[in-house]
Each structure stands twice: as structure tokens, then as C-alpha cells.
Design a protein around this motif. Structure first.
Motif, PDB file in Angstrom:
ATOM      1  N   UNK A 119       0.912  -1.199   0.309  1.00  0.00           N
ATOM      2  CA  UNK A 119       0.477  -0.309   0.044  1.00  0.00           C
ATOM      3  C   UNK A 119       0.623   1.400   0.019  1.00  0.00           C
ATOM      4  N   UNK A 120       0.337   2.366  -0.601  1.00  0.00           N
ATOM      5  CA  UNK A 120       0.985   3.465  -0.548  1.00  0.00           C
ATOM      6  C   UNK A 120       1.346   4.135   0.986  1.00  0.00           C
ATOM      7  N   UNK A 121       0.663   3.645   1.974  1.00  0.00           N
ATOM      8  CA  UNK A 121       1.127   3.891   3.347  1.00  0.00           C
ATOM      9  C   UNK A 121       2.631   3.232   4.105  1.00  0.00           C
ATOM     10  N   UNK A 122       2.444   1.398   3.784  1.00  0.00           N
ATOM     11  CA  UNK A 122       3.556   0.873   3.687  1.00  0.00           C
ATOM     12  C   UNK A 122       5.371   1.641   3.109  1.00  0.00           C
ATOM     13  N   UNK A 123       4.666   2.555   1.457  1.00  0.00           N
ATOM     14  CA  UNK A 123       5.655   2.038   0.866  1.00  0.00           C
ATOM     15  C   UNK A 123       5.779   3.928   1.354  1.00  0.00           C
ATOM     16  N   UNK A 124       5.421   4.870   2.378  1.00  0.00           N
ATOM     17  CA  UNK A 124       5.512   6.179   3.287  1.00  0.00           C
ATOM     18  C   UNK A 124       6.852   5.774   3.961  1.00  0.00           C
ATOM     19  N   UNK A 125       6.245   4.628   4.901  1.00  0.00           N
ATOM     20  CA  UNK A 125       7.531   3.855   5.757  1.00  0.00           C
ATOM     21  C   UNK A 125       8.840   3.734   5.892  1.00  0.00           C
ATOM     22  N   UNK A 126       8.231   2.920   4.556  1.00  0.00           N
ATOM     23  CA  UNK A 126       9.769   2.065   3.944  1.00  0.00           C
ATOM     24  C   UNK A 126      10.877   3.986   3.886  1.00  0.00           C
ATOM     25  N   UNK A 127      10.169   4.690   2.942  1.00  0.00           N
ATOM     26  CA  UNK A 127      10.756   5.572   2.315  1.00  0.00           C
ATOM     27  C   UNK A 127      11.530   5.796   3.585  1.00  0.00           C
ATOM     28  N   UNK A 128      10.588   6.305   5.217  1.00  0.00           N
ATOM     29  CA  UNK A 128      11.232   6.564   6.228  1.00  0.00           C
ATOM     30  C   UNK A 128      12.061   5.542   6.663  1.00  0.00           C
ATOM     31  N   UNK A 129      12.133   4.693   6.521  1.00  0.00           N
ATOM     32  CA  UNK A 129      13.326   3.919   6.938  1.00  0.00           C
ATOM     33  C   UNK A 129      14.845   4.615   5.733  1.00  0.00           C
ATOM     34  N   UNK A 130      15.036   3.769   5.001  1.00  0.00           N
ATOM     35  CA  UNK A 130      15.087   4.380   3.606  1.00  0.00           C
ATOM     36  C   UNK A 130      16.112   5.561   4.425  1.00  0.00           C
TER      37      UNK A 130
END
Length: 463
Positions: A119-130
Motif C-alpha cells: 500500500x501507499x502507506x507502507x511505502x511511505x514508512x519504507x521510505x522513512x527507513x531508507x
């Protein structure tokens, strides 16, 4: 009871390191250290471009718009800012070397999460980790290279970080996108863009096993014998394996009675001694990063909105990013001779002209490419020189923290400002957006006049 010689011990030891570096020159061991650091930041730079490259496909696959794409970069660069501050705190306590492997592991995990995001929300969280991994990586790399070289070669060495990152990394990122999208078709090809970056990140972690701690950090922590061994490794061109007879480059007795190094406190950055530097370089880097990340984020969208397909837009972006490579090389070469303030001022003035030219004179593809390349040239000269300028302002004890805070401010600005730039683009068009970016360069030109000049001078230590 302390004596006046106690307070002089750390400057004396730092002068010994500077003298040893000058005596050794640049050896193959230095080149190996540079290579180990640059490979990592090269892939970091490609990762920083992925949201802009994948933007049109993400928009088609998930139906998201410019604001949501901007939020992905906001999440990334807000985390980069946090990662840089955390890295600055940690590296001044446990060292520079340990952080590099940890940063890339965090980056690799985040990239894998991006590729698999449901989902888009998971992608946002993943980008934060990156972003956490990216922030710590660049900040640590800047400090390490600044501490491994003498004043004569330091500027070129640190400048090479942006040759690999903002130069080659930014320029080749669109080519990486072209290759990935040619090999993997479909709206979800963006997943491969993120996922394929995991493998080189893990490879670099293994490659960096031979990377030593910096002698300046070791000496500042009282580990003079270890610092002397590292200098001998540089001199004998052997980062791994046994050494021959060691030369005593450092005299441990000069710091034997010195009090332990005081822990770094962030409040010192805003003390009377350092606040002018912290504020002025903080403002300068905020303006520079805001201009750069707005350009990286929005230019593929601007080109596709003008009717170019995704492949053509990425090729044109690559041509414009050639200015980044030339800018990084230029900054690295002139760092040995030109004053930092002169370099920064000239780059900011050129950026004003390039921004206004792109916004109001870019009526043909040729002019768009010319002004886009000049814009990227200017912003990368600024960033590269600030990366060099900031570590030269602080002593070893707080160098990591001070530099990381300044770079973190830039990352935070780079994460937030594309939202404003995107809104101006929607409301006032390309001309309005680039006029805004030209204004950022003007503020930067003023801010860089306030720190002390450092070209050709040894790195400072506590009085």
C-alpha cells in the motif's frame, strides 16, 4: 592538577597528525579508503532519485498525484535529517567506522520494503527507513574523508563524495531507471527499481570490512597507539594484514596527562564560539538542498506533463544531471586553491541565473537542457563545498555532531520544500517555481559570507 601544557596537548597531537599526513602524502591505502566510501554513497545517490524516477509509474499504478509523490520525498528526507543527527551523536561517541555498515544495512532493509510495499502507506514508512540509512551514511562519509587527509588534499577528497553521489549517482540514476524499465515492463516496474538496489548495498557492507577508524578520532579519544598504527597502515599501503616496523608518527606523551575528551553536547553548536557558523551554514544548506531536491523530484513530472514519454523524460533528466557531475568535479578541483566563500558565492550567483533562465527562457528542448545542466552544476558546487566547509569549522570532539546537524537541516529542508515548490508549480507554472528556486540561491549567497575562511588551514581542535 592540570597545567598549561595539558590544555595544549590536543592541538599538539593534531599538529602531529597533520605533519604525518603531509609526510606520507596520498598512498594506495588512501585510494582504497576513498573507494570503499564512494561505492556506498554512489548507490545512496541513486536511491535518492528513485521517487522522482518512479513517480510517473507510481502515479499510473496507484493513481497518486504530485502531493503524494512529494510526501514520499518528505518522508525520506525528514528521516535523512533524523539519521544525520543520530549519526552525529553516535559517531562522536563510538567512532566513524562502525556506523557505515549499520547505515547501509538499514538502507537495504528499507529498499526491500519499498519493493514489496502493498500500500501507499507502507511505502511511505519504507521510505522513512531508507532515509535513516541514507542520512547516517553521507554524514559519516564526509567526516571520515575529512579526517583521513591533510589540509592540502582534504578538499579534493571530500569533494569526491559528491562526484560519486551528486555527480555520477544523480547523473546515472535516470539511466538506471531506463534499464530497469526496459527489462521489467508494466506499471509495477517501479518495484524492481527499489528492489535491485538492495544487492549492491549488501555487497558494499562486505567490501568495507578493511576500513579503519580515523586517526584523528582515535587520538582525540586517547587511543594514540591505535592512531599511530592506522597512520602506519596508510604509509605502508596495507589496510589489511601485518605491518612492517612501525614509525612513531605520534608521541603519546603529549596527551598522556590530558583530561578525557568532554562529551559532545548539541548546545555547544549554538554557543558564542560556534553559533555564527552553525546558523549561517545551516541557512545556506537549507537553501541549497531545497533547490536541489525540488529539481530532482519535479523535473520528470514537468517533462512528462509536457508530452514526453517516461523514457524520453529520463534521458533528458540524465543530460541535465551531467551538470551535477561537472559541478562535483569542479568543486573537488578548486577546493585546493580557491577560498570556500568565493566558490560558494560564485555558484549561488550562477544558480540564480540558471533558475531564471530555465523558468522564463526555456522555450526549446536545447535551452531546457542547457539551463537544467547549469542549475544542477550550481547546486552541486554549493553542496560539495558546504560538505567540505562544515567539518573544518568544528574540533574533532564535536565535528561529527556539528557537521551532521548542518547537513540534517539541509535534508529536512529538502524533504519539506518540494511540497511548496510543487504547489507553486501548480499555481504559477514552471516560471513561478524556478523564480522561487532562484530566490533560494540568493539567500544562500548572503548566508555563506559569515563563517570563517578555512582554505589551506589545518583542522581546528579545542583550545
Amino acid at each position: 592538577m592540570s597545567t598549561s601544557s595539558d590544555t595544549a596537548s590536543k592541538p599538539v597531537l593534531s599538529e602531529q597528525i597533520e605533519s604525518a599526513y603531509a609526510r606520507i602524502g596520498v598512498t594506495s591505502a588512501h585510494i582504497g579508503i576513498v573507494a570503499m566510501i564512494l561505492f556506498g554513497v554512489f548507490f545512496d545517490a541513486i536511491e535518492q532519485n528513485t521517487v522522482g524516477i518512479a513517480g510517473p509509474l507510481l502515479s499510473a499504478d496507484w493513481g497518486i498525484g504530485g502531493a503524494q509523490l512529494g510526501l514520499l520525498n518528505t518522508a525520506t528526507f525528514t528521516a535523512v535529517a533524523l539519521g544525520r543527527v543520530l549519526a552525529g551523536i553516535v559517531m562522536d561517541r563510538i567512532g566513524r567506522r562502525t556506523l557505515l555498515g549499520a547505515n547501509l544495512l538499514v538502507f537495504a532493509i528499507g529498499s526491500l520494503m519499498c519493493a514489496l510495499a502493498p500500500t501507499y502507506e507502507v511505502l511511505v514508512a519504507a521510505r522513512f527507513l531508507v532515509g535513516l540509512g541514507l542520512g547516517g551514511e553521507i554524514a559519516t562519509a564526509v567526516i571520515m574523508l575529512s579526517e583521513f587527509f591533510s589540509a592540502k588534499h582534504r578538499g579534493t577528497a571530500v569533494g569526491l563524495i559528491n562526484v560519486a553521489a551528486a555527480g555520477l549517482g544523480n547523473m546515472l540514476a535516470p539511466l538506471f531507471g531506463v534499464i530497469v524499465f526496459a527489462a521489467f515492463s508494466g506499471d509495477d516496474a517501479w518495484r524492481w527499481l527499489f528492489g535491485l538496489l538492495v544487492l549492491p548495498a549488501l555487497a558494499v557492507v562486505v567490501y568495507r570490512r578493511a576500513l579503519p577508524e580515523t586517526p584523528r578520532y582515535l587520538a582525540a579519544r586517547g587511543r594514540v597507539a591505535e592512531a599511530n598504527t592506522v597512520i602506519n597502515r596508510l604509509a605502508q599501503r596495507r589496510l589489511r594484514g601485518s605491518l612492517g616496523d612501525e614509525v612513531e608518527y605520534l608521541d603519546a606523551s603529549t596527551s598522556a596527562d590530558a583530561p578525557p575528551a568532554r562529551p559532545a553536547r548539541w548546545t555547544e553548536l549554538f554557543s558564542v564560539r560556534y553559533r555564527r557558523t552553525t546558523f549561517s551554514l545551516g541557512v545556506a544548506v537549507c537553501m541549497s538542498y531545497a533547490a536541489q531536491i525540488s529539481m530532482l523530484t519535479l523535473i520528470p513530472l514537468i517533462l512528462t506533463d509536457r508530452g514526453f514519454d517516461i523514457t524520453s523524460a529520463l534521458w533528458y533528466t540524465l543530460v541535465m544531471q551531467s551538470g551535477s557531475l561537472v559541478g562535483a568535479l569542479t568543486a573537488a578541483l578548486v577546493a585546493r586553491r580557491l577560498p570556500r566563500k568565493l566558490t560558494l558565492t560564485a555558484a549561488a550567483v550562477l544558480g540564480i541565473g540558471a533558475g531564471l533562465g530555465f523558468g522564463f527562457l526555456g522555450s526549446t528542448v536545447a535551452l531546457v537542457l542547457l539551463f537544467g545542466a547549469l542549475f544542477n552544476f550550481s547546486v552541486i558546487v554549493l553542496n560539495t563545498t558546504i560538505w567540505l566547509f562544515a567539518p573544518e569549522q568544528y574540533p574533532t570532539r564535536i565535528r561529527g555532531l556539528g557537521t551532521s546537524v548542518i547537513l540534517a537541516l539541509g535534508s529536512l529542508s529538502g524533504g519539506l520544500f518540494p511540497l511548496a515548490a510543487g504547489a507553486v508549480l501548480d499555481a504559477a507554472g514552471v516560471g513561478g517555481m524556478f523564480a522561487l528556486l532562484a530566490g533560494l540561491f540568493a539567500i544562500c549567497a548572503i548566508a555563506v559570507q559569515f563563517p570563517r575562511e578555512t582554505v589551506g588551514r589545518p583542522m581546528v581542535e579545542d583550545d
